[in-house]
Motif scaffolding. Sequence first.
Motif, PDB file in Angstrom:
ATOM      1  N   GLY A  28      -3.226   9.614   4.505  1.00  0.00           N
ATOM      2  CA  GLY A  28      -4.455   9.060   3.953  1.00  0.00           C
ATOM      3  C   GLY A  28      -5.062   7.960   4.804  1.00  0.00           C
ATOM      4  N   GLU A  70       2.224   2.882  -2.249  1.00  0.00           N
ATOM      5  CA  GLU A  70       1.934   3.848  -3.312  1.00  0.00           C
ATOM      6  C   GLU A  70       0.705   4.693  -2.982  1.00  0.00           C
ATOM      7  OE1 GLU A  70       2.074   2.557  -7.284  1.00  0.00           O
ATOM      8  OE2 GLU A  70       3.799   1.224  -7.001  1.00  0.00           O
ATOM      9  N   GLN A  71      -0.279   4.073  -2.401  1.00  0.00           N
ATOM     10  CA  GLN A  71      -1.459   4.834  -1.992  1.00  0.00           C
ATOM     11  C   GLN A  71      -1.099   5.874  -0.945  1.00  0.00           C
ATOM     12  OE1 GLN A  71      -5.364   3.016  -1.299  1.00  0.00           O
ATOM     13  NE2 GLN A  71      -4.527   1.089  -2.053  1.00  0.00           N
ATOM     14  N   LEU A 131      -8.436   2.901   3.399  1.00  0.00           N
ATOM     15  CA  LEU A 131      -7.024   2.510   3.474  1.00  0.00           C
ATOM     16  C   LEU A 131      -6.595   2.292   4.918  1.00  0.00           C
ATOM     17  CD1 LEU A 131      -4.287   2.106   2.064  1.00  0.00           C
ATOM     18  CD2 LEU A 131      -3.888   4.562   2.348  1.00  0.00           C
ATOM     19  N   ASN A 140       0.788  -1.229   0.000  1.00  0.00           N
ATOM     20  CA  ASN A 140       0.000   0.000   0.000  1.00  0.00           C
ATOM     21  C   ASN A 140       0.820   1.279   0.000  1.00  0.00           C
ATOM     22  OD1 ASN A 140      -1.779  -2.145   1.778  1.00  0.00           O
ATOM     23  ND2 ASN A 140      -3.000  -0.919   0.386  1.00  0.00           N
ATOM     24  N   ALA A 149       0.743   8.688  -2.604  1.00  0.00           N
ATOM     25  CA  ALA A 149      -0.195   9.495  -3.371  1.00  0.00           C
ATOM     26  C   ALA A 149      -0.997  10.413  -2.454  1.00  0.00           C
ATOM     27  CB  ALA A 149      -1.136   8.590  -4.157  1.00  0.00           C
ATOM     28  N   ALA A 150      -1.425   9.860  -1.316  1.00  0.00           N
ATOM     29  CA  ALA A 150      -2.191  10.661  -0.362  1.00  0.00           C
ATOM     30  C   ALA A 150      -1.346  11.823   0.160  1.00  0.00           C
ATOM     31  CB  ALA A 150      -2.659   9.789   0.801  1.00  0.00           C
ATOM     32  N   THR A 180     -10.215   6.003   7.135  1.00  0.00           N
ATOM     33  CA  THR A 180     -10.460   5.821   5.713  1.00  0.00           C
ATOM     34  C   THR A 180     -10.439   4.333   5.375  1.00  0.00           C
ATOM     35  OG1 THR A 180      -8.116   5.904   5.191  1.00  0.00           O
ATOM     36  CG2 THR A 180      -9.302   7.994   5.189  1.00  0.00           C
TER      37      THR A 180
END
Lengths: 132, 132
Positions: free
Chosen positions: B79, A120-121, B100, A118, A124-125, B98
């Motif tokens: 995130g 990359e998420q 995530l 995760n 990105a966030a 979230t």
Amino acid sequence: MSTPGTTEGTVPSGHASPNVFCEHCPTRLVLDRLSDKWVVLILARLSEGPRRFNQLRREIEGVAQKMLSQTLKKMERDGLIGRQAFATVPVTVEYSITPLGLTLASKVVEIAHWAEENIEQVLAAQASYDAN
Amino acid sequence: MSTPGTTEGTVPSGHASPNVFCEHCPTRLVLDRLSDKWVVLILARLSEGPRRFNQLRREIEGVAQKMLSQTLKKMERDGLIGRQAFATVPVTVEYSITPLGLTLASKVVEIAHWAEENIEQVLAAQASYDAN
DNA sequence: CCGGATCCCAAACGATACTG
DNA sequence: CAGTATCGTTTGGGATCCGG
């Protein structure tokens, strides 16, 4: 966890049940161990098999000798890993994971996997957040 | 993890695969977040439902306002949690997890459970170790 | 090869006080 | 209520040298 919504545990069987949310509960000690930045990586490595000191040092990039030996000692004290010295010359020391440590390791490697899957998420966030 | 026994990840698809053992891999950032002592507890709480600021503060014993707001901000940036402010007077702010963050929380609460279940073994190991 | 001892810096953390 | 600002303390952790 034990008693969501309360600050102290109920007493289901014997003595006060552990509750990580309670300030002075010893379970906090375990969470603090995960704060030791290297514990997670050491657990992951040793769960694959025994390792010698410098072998671990090479496999875990960026760890200083001091931190490695310190961390290993703490983990040995906690019963998570075992240490065996062989009277060769020069001396050989082998670290291995204990049954107790293995049960924790299984939880901990899942966190590592989560990180790899995760990241990359998360990045990105962060980028999105920083754009504001 | 990705490539046990090596120090750098292979490149299966596009760019270098994440490897927590690699020194400068961003996945280390995730593990470092767990070093933030309060992240685990916040994740656990918010995975049960949304919370207001002072509500969280009361439910997590021992956290200072400063650390809580700092940590919440970092987690929002990553995130993992969301923040919503209501223009009431005085202002109301609600934090929630979230999707995530929820996936990470599910892993993390298992660690907390482990702590609650195995703390006695750890304490016993420590006592035994200290006896020498 | 396996560490222990020492020094030192940066970051984390906590307490207190103050603001919209 | 939900923070921000500042300060002081403590801890983590890296570098280096030394010893068994």
